[in-house]
Design a protein around this motif. Structure first.
Motif, PDB file in Angstrom:
ATOM      1  N   GLN A 219       0.833  -1.206   0.000  1.00  0.00           N
ATOM      2  CA  GLN A 219       0.000   0.000   0.000  1.00  0.00           C
ATOM      3  C   GLN A 219       0.872   1.262   0.000  1.00  0.00           C
ATOM      4  OE1 GLN A 219      -3.003   0.804  -0.651  1.00  0.00           O
ATOM      5  NE2 GLN A 219      -4.196   1.376   1.121  1.00  0.00           N
ATOM      6  N   THR A 220       1.918   1.286   0.851  1.00  0.00           N
ATOM      7  CA  THR A 220       2.823   2.438   0.894  1.00  0.00           C
ATOM      8  C   THR A 220       3.474   2.674  -0.457  1.00  0.00           C
ATOM      9  OG1 THR A 220       3.299   2.339   3.263  1.00  0.00           O
ATOM     10  CG2 THR A 220       5.022   3.245   1.866  1.00  0.00           C
ATOM     11  N   VAL A 221       3.982   1.599  -1.071  1.00  0.00           N
ATOM     12  CA  VAL A 221       4.651   1.738  -2.367  1.00  0.00           C
ATOM     13  C   VAL A 221       3.662   2.198  -3.439  1.00  0.00           C
ATOM     14  CG1 VAL A 221       5.827   0.455  -4.208  1.00  0.00           C
ATOM     15  CG2 VAL A 221       6.471   0.086  -1.829  1.00  0.00           C
ATOM     16  N   GLN A 222       2.434   1.627  -3.410  1.00  0.00           N
ATOM     17  CA  GLN A 222       1.440   2.020  -4.412  1.00  0.00           C
ATOM     18  C   GLN A 222       1.052   3.486  -4.274  1.00  0.00           C
ATOM     19  OE1 GLN A 222      -1.620  -0.825  -3.681  1.00  0.00           O
ATOM     20  NE2 GLN A 222      -0.548  -2.465  -4.772  1.00  0.00           N
ATOM     21  N   ILE A 223       0.818   3.930  -3.050  1.00  0.00           N
ATOM     22  CA  ILE A 223       0.454   5.343  -2.851  1.00  0.00           C
ATOM     23  C   ILE A 223       1.582   6.237  -3.339  1.00  0.00           C
ATOM     24  CG2 ILE A 223       0.027   7.145  -1.120  1.00  0.00           C
ATOM     25  CD1 ILE A 223      -1.435   5.057   0.545  1.00  0.00           C
ATOM     26  N   THR A 224       2.826   5.885  -2.968  1.00  0.00           N
ATOM     27  CA  THR A 224       3.975   6.701  -3.360  1.00  0.00           C
ATOM     28  C   THR A 224       4.104   6.777  -4.873  1.00  0.00           C
ATOM     29  OG1 THR A 224       5.120   6.014  -1.348  1.00  0.00           O
ATOM     30  CG2 THR A 224       6.458   7.009  -3.075  1.00  0.00           C
ATOM     31  N   LEU A 225       4.087   5.615  -5.537  1.00  0.00           N
ATOM     32  CA  LEU A 225       4.312   5.615  -6.982  1.00  0.00           C
ATOM     33  C   LEU A 225       3.160   6.299  -7.733  1.00  0.00           C
ATOM     34  CD1 LEU A 225       5.963   2.129  -7.652  1.00  0.00           C
ATOM     35  CD2 LEU A 225       7.027   4.378  -7.427  1.00  0.00           C
ATOM     36  N   ALA A 226       1.912   5.978  -7.344  1.00  0.00           N
ATOM     37  CA  ALA A 226       0.769   6.572  -8.048  1.00  0.00           C
ATOM     38  C   ALA A 226       0.771   8.097  -7.871  1.00  0.00           C
ATOM     39  CB  ALA A 226      -0.530   5.967  -7.530  1.00  0.00           C
ATOM     40  N   SER A 227       1.029   8.572  -6.625  1.00  0.00           N
ATOM     41  CA  SER A 227       1.059  10.020  -6.395  1.00  0.00           C
ATOM     42  C   SER A 227       2.185  10.653  -7.197  1.00  0.00           C
ATOM     43  CB  SER A 227       1.274  10.345  -4.916  1.00  0.00           C
ATOM     44  OG  SER A 227       0.440   9.584  -4.112  1.00  0.00           O
ATOM     45  N   PHE A 228       3.311   9.940  -7.285  1.00  0.00           N
ATOM     46  CA  PHE A 228       4.455  10.501  -7.992  1.00  0.00           C
ATOM     47  C   PHE A 228       4.154  10.662  -9.478  1.00  0.00           C
ATOM     48  CE2 PHE A 228       8.762  10.458  -9.837  1.00  0.00           C
ATOM     49  CZ  PHE A 228       9.287  11.520  -9.114  1.00  0.00           C
ATOM     50  N   VAL A 229       3.469   9.670 -10.042  1.00  0.00           N
ATOM     51  CA  VAL A 229       3.103   9.759 -11.461  1.00  0.00           C
ATOM     52  C   VAL A 229       2.155  10.953 -11.669  1.00  0.00           C
ATOM     53  CG1 VAL A 229       1.852   8.631 -13.335  1.00  0.00           C
ATOM     54  CG2 VAL A 229       3.465   7.320 -11.950  1.00  0.00           C
ATOM     55  N   VAL A 230       1.132  11.072 -10.812  1.00  0.00           N
ATOM     56  CA  VAL A 230       0.207  12.209 -10.909  1.00  0.00           C
ATOM     57  C   VAL A 230       0.980  13.526 -10.825  1.00  0.00           C
ATOM     58  CG1 VAL A 230      -1.659  13.432  -9.712  1.00  0.00           C
ATOM     59  CG2 VAL A 230      -1.775  10.948  -9.985  1.00  0.00           C
ATOM     60  N   ALA A 231       1.902  13.593  -9.847  1.00  0.00           N
ATOM     61  CA  ALA A 231       2.659  14.829  -9.636  1.00  0.00           C
ATOM     62  C   ALA A 231       3.571  15.137 -10.819  1.00  0.00           C
ATOM     63  CB  ALA A 231       3.482  14.720  -8.353  1.00  0.00           C
ATOM     64  N   ALA A 232       4.231  14.094 -11.346  1.00  0.00           N
ATOM     65  CA  ALA A 232       5.170  14.302 -12.443  1.00  0.00           C
ATOM     66  C   ALA A 232       4.448  14.802 -13.689  1.00  0.00           C
ATOM     67  CB  ALA A 232       5.913  13.000 -12.748  1.00  0.00           C
ATOM     68  N   VAL A 233       3.219  14.288 -13.917  1.00  0.00           N
ATOM     69  CA  VAL A 233       2.460  14.686 -15.103  1.00  0.00           C
ATOM     70  C   VAL A 233       1.886  16.095 -14.926  1.00  0.00           C
ATOM     71  CG1 VAL A 233       0.416  14.177 -16.485  1.00  0.00           C
ATOM     72  CG2 VAL A 233       1.936  12.320 -15.766  1.00  0.00           C
ATOM     73  N   LEU A 234       1.254  16.351 -13.781  1.00  0.00           N
ATOM     74  CA  LEU A 234       0.613  17.653 -13.566  1.00  0.00           C
ATOM     75  C   LEU A 234       1.632  18.774 -13.353  1.00  0.00           C
ATOM     76  CD1 LEU A 234      -2.446  16.895 -11.237  1.00  0.00           C
ATOM     77  CD2 LEU A 234      -2.413  17.315 -13.691  1.00  0.00           C
ATOM     78  N   GLY A 235       2.819  18.406 -12.863  1.00  0.00           N
ATOM     79  CA  GLY A 235       3.828  19.421 -12.552  1.00  0.00           C
ATOM     80  C   GLY A 235       4.334  20.143 -13.790  1.00  0.00           C
ATOM     81  N   LEU A 236       4.390  19.423 -14.911  1.00  0.00           N
ATOM     82  CA  LEU A 236       4.957  20.016 -16.124  1.00  0.00           C
ATOM     83  C   LEU A 236       4.109  21.178 -16.661  1.00  0.00           C
ATOM     84  CD1 LEU A 236       7.373  19.884 -17.892  1.00  0.00           C
ATOM     85  CD2 LEU A 236       6.208  18.242 -19.362  1.00  0.00           C
ATOM     86  N   PRO A 237       2.795  20.976 -16.908  1.00  0.00           N
ATOM     87  CA  PRO A 237       2.000  22.128 -17.355  1.00  0.00           C
ATOM     88  C   PRO A 237       2.035  23.276 -16.338  1.00  0.00           C
ATOM     89  CG  PRO A 237       0.589  20.228 -16.861  1.00  0.00           C
ATOM     90  CD  PRO A 237       1.993  19.731 -16.912  1.00  0.00           C
ATOM     91  N   LEU A 238       2.051  22.939 -15.047  1.00  0.00           N
ATOM     92  CA  LEU A 238       2.131  23.998 -14.021  1.00  0.00           C
ATOM     93  C   LEU A 238       3.404  24.827 -14.204  1.00  0.00           C
ATOM     94  CD1 LEU A 238       1.071  22.810 -10.437  1.00  0.00           C
ATOM     95  CD2 LEU A 238       0.200  24.734 -11.774  1.00  0.00           C
ATOM     96  N   ALA A 239       4.526  24.131 -14.438  1.00  0.00           N
ATOM     97  CA  ALA A 239       5.802  24.830 -14.610  1.00  0.00           C
ATOM     98  C   ALA A 239       5.779  25.702 -15.855  1.00  0.00           C
ATOM     99  CB  ALA A 239       6.942  23.823 -14.686  1.00  0.00           C
ATOM    100  N   VAL A 240       5.231  25.144 -16.952  1.00  0.00           N
ATOM    101  CA  VAL A 240       5.193  25.889 -18.211  1.00  0.00           C
ATOM    102  C   VAL A 240       4.295  27.125 -18.068  1.00  0.00           C
ATOM    103  CG1 VAL A 240       4.517  25.784 -20.638  1.00  0.00           C
ATOM    104  CG2 VAL A 240       5.730  23.863 -19.602  1.00  0.00           C
ATOM    105  N   LEU A 241       3.131  26.941 -17.427  1.00  0.00           N
ATOM    106  CA  LEU A 241       2.220  28.071 -17.230  1.00  0.00           C
ATOM    107  C   LEU A 241       2.884  29.152 -16.383  1.00  0.00           C
ATOM    108  CD1 LEU A 241      -1.231  26.334 -16.567  1.00  0.00           C
ATOM    109  CD2 LEU A 241      -0.421  27.452 -18.658  1.00  0.00           C
ATOM    110  N   ARG A 242       3.649  28.717 -15.347  1.00  0.00           N
ATOM    111  CA  ARG A 242       4.311  29.687 -14.467  1.00  0.00           C
ATOM    112  C   ARG A 242       5.371  30.481 -15.196  1.00  0.00           C
ATOM    113  NH1 ARG A 242       5.926  28.654  -8.398  1.00  0.00           N
ATOM    114  NH2 ARG A 242       6.420  30.819  -8.719  1.00  0.00           N
ATOM    115  N   MET A 243       5.889  29.940 -16.306  1.00  0.00           N
ATOM    116  CA  MET A 243       6.938  30.654 -17.020  1.00  0.00           C
ATOM    117  C   MET A 243       6.372  31.443 -18.201  1.00  0.00           C
ATOM    118  SD  MET A 243       9.848  27.719 -16.936  1.00  0.00           S
ATOM    119  CE  MET A 243      11.246  28.748 -17.424  1.00  0.00           C
ATOM    120  N   SER A 244       5.047  31.502 -18.296  1.00  0.00           N
ATOM    121  CA  SER A 244       4.429  32.211 -19.410  1.00  0.00           C
ATOM    122  C   SER A 244       4.771  33.704 -19.365  1.00  0.00           C
ATOM    123  CB  SER A 244       2.909  32.024 -19.344  1.00  0.00           C
ATOM    124  OG  SER A 244       2.278  32.999 -20.134  1.00  0.00           O
ATOM    125  N   ASP A 245       4.785  34.329 -20.568  1.00  0.00           N
ATOM    126  CA  ASP A 245       5.082  35.760 -20.642  1.00  0.00           C
ATOM    127  C   ASP A 245       3.901  36.593 -20.164  1.00  0.00           C
ATOM    128  OD1 ASP A 245       7.589  35.246 -21.654  1.00  0.00           O
ATOM    129  OD2 ASP A 245       6.854  35.172 -23.723  1.00  0.00           O
TER     130      ASP A 245
END
Lengths: 215, 232
Positions: A14-40
């Motif tokens: 359960q610990t490993v599943q929560i960690t990995l699943a959350s990490f995948v969600v974070a890794a995917v959602l983090g990219l558009p967030l970063a790009v939006l934050r760097m918008s002109d």
């Protein structure tokens, strides 16, 4: 110690599943967030900054409560403890990772952007073929560090009832009252589970400094 | 779902909770920071016999989840016939975590000073105390303060874990309020806003005072397993 380990092992998956699943969600959602934050345009930048800052300014345990008790306990939506933990931790770490991504994108020399522009590459191609490959190596060490932090924060999911290592340790302690032994073993389990991520961080870091040193 | 019509009814109780939260943060720092300095000195000691145990303590303090450390203290200490209040247990656990994290910050601060500066101090015949006081500390403080403030914000958020051992801090109050009224959304959002207000204010203040250095804050939010995370 063997018996304790036997019980806590039930929570490892359960610990490993929560960690990995959350990490995948974070890794995917983090990219558009970063790009939006760097918008002109500040119209795009401001909401992204707000989202990141608020996600990071509220304690994880409050987010998990909000997702589980509030968002996930309505007539229409019913979330399991696992789903609530993954959504909550995934969102928080998307904000953290977007910072790491941003640092990585910043590290790409301006000339690379200009070259892509001069070649008239479309924006998506610019990211995919020029910028992201160079960003990746800078981003891996902090990502691995965040993965370890996420692994540790996943223990909070036990508070909303996810049956992870910490949850098993609490249950076991209520039976045998051996808090010292049970939580010592639980702590060591978390440290052991973090070792592969630490190795990735160290390896990538060495590769990075070699590359920088070699020019 | 009427956050704004009820918030003033909840707020006094929340502010009481916030004072417990802040007291827990303060006392944990009071316990943890001196220990962190001592650990940092041990980490940089020339003798292996001193260095090794310090490394072990820091690795455990940063590698194990704070919640597990808290449970260890809360459920474990009574076994040794040590029965303390839940507030005291939370202080011990968070103080230990603080010591482990700040030890690394302090060590990075001392390591950031060029070796030449210390050699120069020795060449000038400065005593060890003067070397620390005049050469090392003034430079180390500038490096150490931003990540330390970042850690303080994390610790302030981390005190919410004390809910799990029923310390009557901010989150506990919000949760018990919610279980009476069943207004989970209202109460939790309000608690979240109270948490956010203070940490955002500190971050904003920090951005004004240390415009360039706050970038390291992002790194401090994670355990520093790699050299990059300590800001090198």
């Amino acid at each position: 110690m063997g018996e304790i380990l036997g019980v806590l092992a039930d929570g490892v998956a359960q610990t490993v599943q929560i960690t990995l699943a959350s990490f995948v969600v974070a890794a995917v959602l983090g990219l558009p967030l970063a790009v939006l934050r760097m918008s002109d345009s500040w119209l795009i930048r401001l909401p992204a900054v707000l989202v990141v800052e608020i996600l990071r300014a509220v304690p994880p345990i409050v987010w998990l409560f909000l997702v589980y008790f509030s968002l996930g306990s309505t007539d229409r939506v019913q979330l399991s403890t696992f789903q609530a933990a993954v959504i909550g931790l995934g969102l928080i770490y998307a904000a953290h990772l977007s910072e790491a991504y941003r640092a990585g994108l910043d590290a790409v020399p301006a000339g690379q952007w200009e070259a892509a522009l001069a070649l008239a590459l479309p924006r998506l191609q610019t990211y995919r073929r020029v910028i992201l490959p160079q960003t990746l190596i800078v981003v891996v060490p902090p990502m691995a560090t965040f993965a370890i932090a996420l692994l540790k924060d996943s223990a909070i999911a036990s508070v909303i009832g996810a049956t992870d290592i910490t949850f098993q340790a609490v249950q076991l302690t209520q039976q045998d009252l051996n808090g010292l032994g049970n939580f010592a073993v639980a702590g060591l389990l978390y440290i052991a589970l973090g070792l592969p991520f630490a190795a990735v961080a160290r390896g990538a870091d060495r590769a990075l400094s070699r590359r920088l040193a070699g020019g | 779902m009427s956050i704004w019509s009820e918030w003033h009814a909840y707020l006094p109780d929340y502010l009481d909770g916030l004072t417990v939260t802040l007291r827990l943060t303060g006392v944990s720092l009071l316990v943890g920071l001196p220990l962190g300095v001592a650990l940092a000195l041990a980490l940089t000691a020339p003798s292996k016999a001193i260095r090794r145990p310090a490394v072990l303590v820091v690795e455990i303090g940063r590698g194990a989840p704070a919640l597990v450390v808290l449970y260890f203290v809360y459920y474990g200490l009574p076994q040794l016939s040590l029965t303390w209040s839940s507030f005291a247990c939370a202080t011990i656990a968070l103080g230990f975590t603080t010591a482990a994290y700040t030890a690394d910050i302090f060590r990075a601060g001392v390591n950031s000073i060029p070796v030449g500066h210390r050699e120069a101090a020795q060449a000038l015949g400065l005593s060890h105390g003067k070397e620390l006081r005049l050469i090392v500390l003034p430079q180390a403080i500038r490096v150490v303060v931003p990540p330390l403030v970042g850690f303080c914000i994390l610790l302030y958020q981390g005190t919410s874990l004390a809910y799990a051992v029923s310390v009557p801090e901010l989150l506990s109050r919000a949760y018990s309020q919610a279980s009476i009224t069943y207004q989970f959304t209202t109460t939790l959002i309000l608690a979240g806003l109270v948490y956010a207000a203070l940490s955002l204010a500190v971050v904003a203040l920090l951005n004004v005072r240390w415009p360039r250095r706050t970038r390291h804050l992002a790194d401090v939010t994670a355990p520093a397993e790699s050299p990059t995370a300590t800001g090198r």
